[in-house]
Design an enzyme around this catalytic site. Structure first.
Site, mmCIF file in Angstrom:
data_model
loop_
_atom_site.group_PDB
_atom_site.id
_atom_site.type_symbol
_atom_site.label_atom_id
_atom_site.label_comp_id
_atom_site.label_asym_id
_atom_site.label_seq_id
_atom_site.Cartn_x
_atom_site.Cartn_y
_atom_site.Cartn_z
ATOM 1 N N CYS A 114 0.814 -1.225 0.000
ATOM 2 C CA CYS A 114 0.000 0.000 0.000
ATOM 3 C C CYS A 114 0.844 1.270 0.000
ATOM 4 O O CYS A 114 0.331 2.355 -0.252
ATOM 5 C CB CYS A 114 -0.955 -0.011 1.186
ATOM 6 S SG CYS A 114 -2.083 -1.409 1.099
ATOM 7 N N HIS A 254 -3.644 7.057 2.405
ATOM 8 C CA HIS A 254 -3.983 5.725 1.881
ATOM 9 C C HIS A 254 -5.382 5.350 2.366
ATOM 10 O O HIS A 254 -5.736 5.601 3.518
ATOM 11 C CB HIS A 254 -2.948 4.705 2.372
ATOM 12 C CG HIS A 254 -3.301 3.302 2.025
ATOM 13 N ND1 HIS A 254 -3.650 2.915 0.745
ATOM 14 C CD2 HIS A 254 -3.391 2.179 2.794
ATOM 15 C CE1 HIS A 254 -3.920 1.630 0.741
ATOM 16 N NE2 HIS A 254 -3.783 1.154 1.970
ATOM 17 N N ASN A 284 -10.068 -0.427 -0.784
ATOM 18 C CA ASN A 284 -8.605 -0.337 -0.746
ATOM 19 C C ASN A 284 -8.042 -0.927 -2.043
ATOM 20 O O ASN A 284 -8.093 -2.134 -2.246
ATOM 21 C CB ASN A 284 -8.098 -1.106 0.477
ATOM 22 C CG ASN A 284 -6.590 -1.016 0.651
ATOM 23 O OD1 ASN A 284 -5.876 -0.579 -0.248
ATOM 24 N ND2 ASN A 284 -6.111 -1.451 1.802
#
Ligand code: UT7
Length: 329
Positions: A114, A254, A284
């Site tokens: 990520c 994020h 996500n």
């Protein structure tokens, strides 16, 4: 000669058309819209039915080249942040360059889960700052559905597919990437990992039967590390650059969990209207989250805005990037 910085001169994105809602997921695993919304902030995510990560990247990069009036042959370097490359090799970057006509560029894939996009942004900026290159394309893309177990309710509700891309070009007035802090701690490996398919555990009948090619996450542990480290590194980059909360126009966090985003914004002293959030519609997308935020909010960004990008992910990897936005849309 004035110092060169790497300015973002354009941003583009792509998400597949197919929408998978929380209600759709509640028909596949034992979950509910209420649980997913309150624990994560996600309402729906996009699913790529056919094609690979490079196919999403082709859409985003073609759009980016058009928006920035760039001939594909002018591009020097292409860095693709991803944990879902088309293949272990050749790199997705190589495939993308071929599919988009960026045939004079070289490039590589970068794995930092990520945090992939901020790692790639920091890396790409070095080729501009040294004066070596004039046009660097940085892509964050993940087809998470290719490594997600739709029998595991603890992970399948979180992830989605998507891609974003930015163009980096030299600037002499201080716009662009001003600073970054990047961190890694490999001792966090067991908490968020795709166990099989690499050299540690090559594909076998057993590995497939044991579902070890899918993402495994100990959510609570990851949450604990994420919420502390993302907030701390974001505050640290502000202090390092003498930025107060009034000086920061936007946090680009994020998109893993709305509670982690809120904690980061609170630590930085930022009100919610300065925080980019699109987790509710994409979930996500791993390396895709940050450029997809920039893409969604591009119209609201103004030349000179101080922007902090911040991420935490598998590895563990984490960090923050401080950017002075270079253009008005
Ligand atoms: O992007 C890379 C970095 N990743 C992250 O930052 C993710 C960090 N972690 C998280 O965001 C959260 O830990 C999750 C969203 C993954 C999970 O939320 P949580 O509040 O930490 O839940 P939990 O794992 O503690 O589970 C609480 C309960 C458990 O049931 P029991 O043991 O209390 O009976 C789970 O089995 O919720 C259950 N559960 C679910 N229930 C309904 C877990 N997943 C689901 C689900 N639907 N999808």
């Amino acid at each position: 000669m004035s110092k060169l910085t790497a300015a973002i001169t354009g941003v583009a994105g792509y998400v597949p058309d197919h929408v998978l809602s929380n209600d759709d997921l509640s028909k596949i695993v034992d979950t509910s819209d209420e649980w997913i919304t309150t624990r994560t902030g996600i309402k729906e995510r996009r699913i790529m039915k056919d094609g690979a990560s490079s196919d999403m990247a082709v859409h985003a990069v073609n759009d980016l080249l058009a928006k920035t009036n760039t001939d594909p042959l002018e591009v020097d370097l292409v860095i693709v942040a991803t944990v879902t490359p088309d293949h272990p090799f050749p790199s997705t970057s190589n495939i993308l360059c071929d599919k988009t006509g960026m045939t004079k560029a070289w490039g590589y894939d970068l794995i930092a889960a990520c945090s992939g996009f901020i790692y790639a942004l920091a890396t790409g900026s070095q080729f501009i700052e040294t004066g070596l290159y004039k046009k660097v394309v940085v892509v964050g893309v993940d087809k998470m559905t290719s490594i997600i177990d739709y029998e595991d309710r603890t992970t399948c509700v979180i992830f989605g597919d998507g891609c974003g891309a930015v163009m980096l070009e030299p600037d002499t007035e201080g716009y662009g990437i001003n600073d970054f802090i990047l961190r890694a701690d490999g001792s966090g490996k067991q908490y968020l990992v795709q166990p099989a398919g690499g050299s540690a555990m090559p594909a076998s009948k057993q590995s497939v039967e044991d579902r070890l090619h899918f993402v495994k996450q100990e959510g609570k542990q990851v949450f604990k590390f994420a919420v502390t480290n993302m907030a701390e590194v974001s505050a640290e980059i502000m202090e390092k650059n003498n930025l107060t909360s009034d000086d920061v126009a936007w946090l680009v966090p994020h998109q893993a969990n709305l509670r982690i985003i809120d904690a980061t914004a609170n630590r930085m002293g930022l009100s919610k209207d300065k925080v980019m959030i699109n987790i509710q519609k994409y979930g996500n997308t791993t390396a895709g989250t940050l450029p997809l935020c920039l893409w969604d909010y591009e119209d609201q960004l103004k030349k000179g805005d101080n922007i902090i990008l911040s991420a935490f992910g598998g590895g563990f990897t984490w960090g923050a990037v401080y950017i002075k936005w270079a253009y008005n849309s």
